[in-house]
Enzyme design. Structure first.
Site, mmCIF file in Angstrom:
data_model
loop_
_atom_site.group_PDB
_atom_site.id
_atom_site.type_symbol
_atom_site.label_atom_id
_atom_site.label_comp_id
_atom_site.label_asym_id
_atom_site.label_seq_id
_atom_site.Cartn_x
_atom_site.Cartn_y
_atom_site.Cartn_z
ATOM 1 N N LYS A 10 32.699 13.019 -0.098
ATOM 2 C CA LYS A 10 33.371 14.316 -0.442
ATOM 3 C C LYS A 10 34.611 14.266 -0.811
ATOM 4 O O LYS A 10 35.448 13.372 -0.258
ATOM 5 C CB LYS A 10 33.089 15.396 0.578
ATOM 6 C CG LYS A 10 33.566 15.115 1.838
ATOM 7 C CD LYS A 10 35.342 15.430 1.940
ATOM 8 C CE LYS A 10 35.538 15.072 3.505
ATOM 9 N NZ LYS A 10 36.877 15.084 3.740
ATOM 10 N N GLY A 102 32.462 9.408 5.140
ATOM 11 C CA GLY A 102 31.535 8.430 4.970
ATOM 12 C C GLY A 102 30.759 8.558 6.486
ATOM 13 O O GLY A 102 29.493 8.365 6.406
ATOM 14 N N SER A 104 30.366 10.978 8.356
ATOM 15 C CA SER A 104 29.543 12.426 8.313
ATOM 16 C C SER A 104 28.167 12.069 7.493
ATOM 17 O O SER A 104 27.286 12.611 7.844
ATOM 18 C CB SER A 104 30.409 13.403 7.982
ATOM 19 O OG SER A 104 31.416 13.610 8.719
ATOM 20 N N ASP A 137 32.433 17.934 9.356
ATOM 21 C CA ASP A 137 32.257 17.844 8.121
ATOM 22 C C ASP A 137 30.627 17.202 7.809
ATOM 23 O O ASP A 137 30.281 17.174 6.701
ATOM 24 C CB ASP A 137 33.091 16.458 7.493
ATOM 25 C CG ASP A 137 34.461 16.833 7.269
ATOM 26 O OD1 ASP A 137 34.866 17.971 7.463
ATOM 27 O OD2 ASP A 137 35.460 16.036 6.915
HETATM 28 O O1 C5P Z 1 34.781 17.403 13.736
HETATM 29 P P1 C5P Z 1 35.288 15.970 13.608
HETATM 30 O O2 C5P Z 1 34.496 15.043 15.022
HETATM 31 O O3 C5P Z 1 35.012 15.391 12.446
HETATM 32 O O4 C5P Z 1 36.788 15.791 13.833
HETATM 33 C C1 C5P Z 1 37.468 14.983 14.115
HETATM 34 C C2 C5P Z 1 38.900 15.169 14.594
HETATM 35 O O5 C5P Z 1 39.624 15.887 13.628
HETATM 36 C C3 C5P Z 1 39.016 16.030 15.805
HETATM 37 O O6 C5P Z 1 38.798 15.569 16.928
HETATM 38 C C4 C5P Z 1 40.033 16.890 15.813
HETATM 39 O O7 C5P Z 1 41.260 15.902 16.132
HETATM 40 C C5 C5P Z 1 40.207 16.895 14.329
HETATM 41 N N1 C5P Z 1 39.869 18.199 13.600
HETATM 42 C C6 C5P Z 1 40.704 19.226 13.940
HETATM 43 N N2 C5P Z 1 40.420 20.480 13.126
HETATM 44 C C7 C5P Z 1 39.247 20.364 12.540
HETATM 45 C C8 C5P Z 1 38.581 19.211 12.241
HETATM 46 C C9 C5P Z 1 38.732 18.178 12.875
HETATM 47 O O8 C5P Z 1 41.915 19.207 14.501
HETATM 48 N N3 C5P Z 1 39.042 21.724 11.990
#
Ligand code: C5P
Length: 297
Positions: A10, A102, A104, A137
């Site tokens: 994406k 990637g 995700s 994601d």
């Molecule tokens: O959800 P995901 O594991 O992909 O997010 C990775 C990191 O990115 C989270 O631990 C956080 O630090 C940050 N993040 C965030 N706000 C979001 C999505 C991700 O702060 N909406």
């Protein structure tokens, strides 16, 4: 017997970021567009859960249970009281730690593949819930196309796309960690009152009309200053793409991959050649959007 699922990368055509929430995440207005770079995830019954990976960036992919593909298989098996004994093979074409989802994609791909292999009959809603648990994601990797993600990005509303957009992606010499980029965003905005993230109506209209010029005028990424602060050389890549005729140049998600919107297929090739010749990136890819979500092959 094995099942293979193809899952797209994406680009975020809008990434509006709010202030840090008590849980550390940030509220987003996140407009995802799936692009035609894919990982393929194949699951085959095995003695025990194991992961293998091939592709240009394979050496950087964790092969233990922290891999989102393993976590997806484990969570589906837990919910249906099954033994998660599968070999998950990832044929990786999406850049690793690149801001193109990637990891995700592999989570969503492994989930759909295990679901088909095990015949769990999980509903689309349940699969999306599992995706949201795995990462912000991951639900979008399952659905593909274009969508607005709100909350931490995991609550999706599908968006209409009325044409083909031509993209060039420039892969950087090294990766960037998403949490580190959000931390840098927080550091740069310390003491600043950050408004609620709001999705752009102009952007939705541009997508619906398939209008590249209008899309170029509407793209935005609030994480870009933070990514550039951690990786200043990306500014040179962005400038090289703009100089070569890209309608828009932006960091993809948390980066460091940079994305260039081109007016057509031919000009995309020109932009790609100029980016490579500029010596400001590791490699380039030319592709189109939208792309379908995770699909069983
Ligand atoms: O959800 P995901 O594991 O992909 O997010 C990775 C990191 O990115 C989270 O631990 C956080 O630090 C940050 N993040 C965030 N706000 C979001 C999505 C991700 O702060 N909406």
């Amino acid at each position: 017997m094995s099942v293979t699922v193809r899952v797209p990368a994406k680009v975020n055509v809008q990434l509006a970021v709010g202030g840090a929430r008590p849980d550390g995440f940030h509220d987003l207005a996140n407009v995802f567009l799936a692009v035609g770079l894919y990982d393929e995830v194949t699951v085959t019954p095995a003695e025990e859960l194991r992961i293998t990976c091939t592709g240009p960036d394979a050496a950087q992919v964790p092969l233990d249970r922290t891999n989102l593909a393993a976590r997806a298989a484990l969570e589906l098996a837990r919910r249906y009281d099954l033994d998660p004994a599968v070999h998950i093979h990832i044929a990786k074409d999406i850049p690793v730690a690149g801001g193109m989802a990637g990891g995700s994609a592999d989570g969503a791909g492994a989930l759909l593949a295990c679901d088909a292999l095990w015949g769990t009959g999980a509903s689309r809603g349940e699969l999306l819930d599992i995706c949201a648990e795995l990462g912000s994601d991951v639900p979008f990797s399952l659905v593909g196309g274009a969508a607005l993600g709100v909350g931490r990005g995991e609550q999706l509303r599908a968006l209409e796309v009325g044409g083909t957009f031509h993209w060039v992606f420039a892969m950087a010499e090294r990766g960037l960690s998403t949490p580190a980029v959000f931390r840098e965003f927080d550091r740069m905005n310390e003491g600043v009152r950050i408004p609620e993230p709001v999705a752009s109506q102009e952007l939705f209209d541009a997508l619906r009309k398939g209008d590249s010029d209008a899309l170029a005028a509407a793209v935005s990424n609030d994480l870009q200053p933070a990514a550039l602060s951690l990786f200043p050389a990306l500014a040179d890549t962005l400038a090289a793409g703009r100089a070569a005729g890209a309608l828009a140049a932006l960091v993809s998600g948390s980066g460091p991959t940079t994305a260039f919107l081109a007016p057509g297929a031919e000009s995309a090739k020109t932009v790609a050649e100029a980016l490579l010749a500029s010596g400001t990136c590791r490699s380039v890819r030319v592709t189109e959007s939208p792309a379908p979500g995770a699909t069983v092959l």
